[in-house]
Design an enzyme around this catalytic site. Structure first.
Site, mmCIF file in Angstrom:
data_model
loop_
_atom_site.group_PDB
_atom_site.id
_atom_site.type_symbol
_atom_site.label_atom_id
_atom_site.label_comp_id
_atom_site.label_asym_id
_atom_site.label_seq_id
_atom_site.Cartn_x
_atom_site.Cartn_y
_atom_site.Cartn_z
ATOM 1 N N CYS A 1 5.584 15.462 -10.654
ATOM 2 C CA CYS A 1 5.258 16.665 -11.435
ATOM 3 C C CYS A 1 5.717 17.923 -10.701
ATOM 4 O O CYS A 1 5.386 19.033 -11.110
ATOM 5 C CB CYS A 1 3.772 16.715 -11.765
ATOM 6 S SG CYS A 1 2.719 16.599 -10.332
ATOM 7 N N CYS B 1 0.240 30.125 -21.175
ATOM 8 C CA CYS B 1 1.672 29.950 -21.445
ATOM 9 C C CYS B 1 2.534 30.835 -20.546
ATOM 10 O O CYS B 1 2.171 31.960 -20.234
ATOM 11 C CB CYS B 1 1.997 30.320 -22.889
ATOM 12 S SG CYS B 1 1.224 29.237 -24.083
#
Ligand code: SAH
Length: 453
Positions: free
Chosen positions: A409, A81
């Site tokens: 992306c 993360c």
């Protein structure tokens, strides 16, 4: 110049594309990981170059109002993360701005065509795939974990907020089997031991779970007990596969798969179609957001029954197949043979007979289609991060489709590519960012282009 090890006071004013905080000290940009825009901090300088520097938070003077308490003990240590220290709304603001900065400021498009980012309903538990390295913890107990950023040091952890809740029971059952039967984890340094990765996949729409053990062996001792332990403890279990990887490599899976239980694959439903997922086939890791992304792509494509759709970089065919009922003919192009095989199987599985799949480099296939005077009314492009080759962009514009839908992306390569398209007469009509990977710095964008003249 800033001095290494010196401490300065500063306020974080922006994020880098990787999600590090940025502050300016003596007019030099300093990148500070895990800092939030609005933080007032003292920064210790760790590394300097002529034009920028890296630092770390020495002391928090006043935390940003965007901050939340990270709900994970290994945030900042594990590579997963980037944004567990700010609220999801703040993260979406960053992602929206990043797309705006790339497309409007760098790409030169009119910012008013960029729509609001499509955030996820669930910013946690969305990953339907986990590949967990197996090792010993510091007490000598077998465990699974995650690699620390840019390293092969395993951080033991069997719960991850990003991954599907369906995995916990499989992890526990697998570890109890390995512990009871004394099966050794693989050791990268010595190339000895057996268990390399525990690889889990979950089809969230159908509730089917796959357990794949990646081993440095063709067989496991006590395979039957492994299957029995999983069957007894994992209600969602659909199949168990042994994947053999005996190479000295960073690549996780080997080529050989042997089914120990069930059919060797799971099936999920995406945009109303069935997709067969085997250990080596590609499938979007965030099913729900992929469905939203494809729905936007379909709206942009605005297909008609007499039209031909060309899906370049098609992977296992998901985008094109999800739109195939709207067109006369679908052509998908992809470079990986296994993915093309899966695309053909996926078409058959859904009774789709108007699709053809070509295993080729996208530029070469587009050039060949142009030579054969095959007309495409709409072209979908979904390239990897590095974006499209200029030769591909040239050929695509020469095929002269009415509409081009570009799924990207990486906002930076998208900005570069839309500039090239603009030079060749195609301009951006709409762009919508979609958050496929909450809590990470990645952001996807869907763009509609058509001829400006
Ligand atoms: N559209 C698919 C996959 C997109 S990922 C989906 O939504 O699931 C990008 C795909 O491009 C990958 O499958 C990759 O194998 C493929 N690819 C990469 N380079 C390529 C090239 N030069 N030509 C054709 N396909 C390529």
């Amino acid at each position: 110049m800033l001095k290494k090890n010196e401490i300065y006071t500063a306020e974080i004013i922006d994020y880098t594309t990787e999600g590090s905080g940025v502050c300016k000290i003596n007019d030099i940009a300093v990148f500070v990981p895990s800092a939030a825009v609005g933080d007032k901090i003292s920064v210790k300088i760790l590394k300097t170059t002529k034009s920028y520097a890296y630092g770390k938070i020495e002391e928090m003077i006043e935390p940003s109002p965007d901050r939340i308490v990270p709900d994970c003990e290994v945030f900042g240590k594990c590579g997963g993360c980037t944004f567990r220290h700010i609220g999801y709304d703040s993260e979406l603001r960053f992602k929206q701005k990043r797309v705006y900065d790339s497309l409007a400021r760098i790409g030169g498009i009119d910012g008013s065509v960029i729509g609001r980012i499509v955030g996820a309903d669930e910013s946690d538990s969305y990953r339907n795939k986990a590949q967990l390295p197996i090792t010993y913890d510091k007490n000598g107990k077998i465990c699974v974990g995650f690699f620390a950023p840019r390293s092969h040091r395993v951080i033991p952890l069997d719960e991850c907020n990003l991954q599907s809740k369906a995995f916990s029971k499989a992890i526990n059952a697998f570890l109890s089997w390995a512990e009871n039967e004394h099966i050794k984890p693989y050791d990268e340094a010595t190339h000895t031991g057996i268990l390399r990765h525990l690889y889990l996949r979950y089809a969230s729409k159908t509730g089917e779970l796959m357990v794949c053990i990646v081993a440095n062996a063709k067989e496991l001792r006590h395979e039957k007990q492994l299957v029995q332990t999983l069957v007894d403890n994992v209600p969602d279990l659909k199949t168990v596969v042994l994947n053999t990887n005996t190479e000295k490599t960073n690549v996780i899976t080997g080529k050989l798969c042997r089914t120990l239980y069930g059919s060797g694959y799971i099936t999920d439903v995406l945009c109303g179609l069935k997709f067969r997922i085997s250990p080596l086939s590609f499938y979007q890791v965030n099913r729900d957001q992929a469905e939203r992304l494809y729905t936007i792509a379909a709206e942009f494509a605005d297909l008609k029954p007499h039209e031909t759709l060309l899906d370049l970089y098609c992977g296992t065919g998901t985008i094109g197949l999800s739109m195939s009922h709207k067109v006369k003919h679908l052509i998908g192009v992809e470079i990986i043979p296994q993915a093309i095989e899966d695309a053909k199987k996926n078409a058959a599985l859904n009774g789709i007979s108007n699709a053809e799949f070509i295993c080729s480099d996208a530029s070469a296939a587009a050039a060949d289609l142009k030579k054969r005077s095959i007309k495409a009314d709409c072209i979908v492009l979904d390239p990897p991060r590095k974006g499209c080759d200029t030769s591909l962009i040239d050929t695509v514009t020469q095929i002269s489709p009415k509409r081009i839908v570009y799924v990207s992306c990486d906002p930076a390569t998208l900005a570069r590519d839309i500039k090239r398209f603009a030079e060749l007469g195609y301009s951006v009509k709409k762009a919508i960012p979609v958050d496929m990977f909450p809590r990470t710095a990645h952001v996807e964008t869907v763009v509609l282009m058509s001829r400006s003249i």
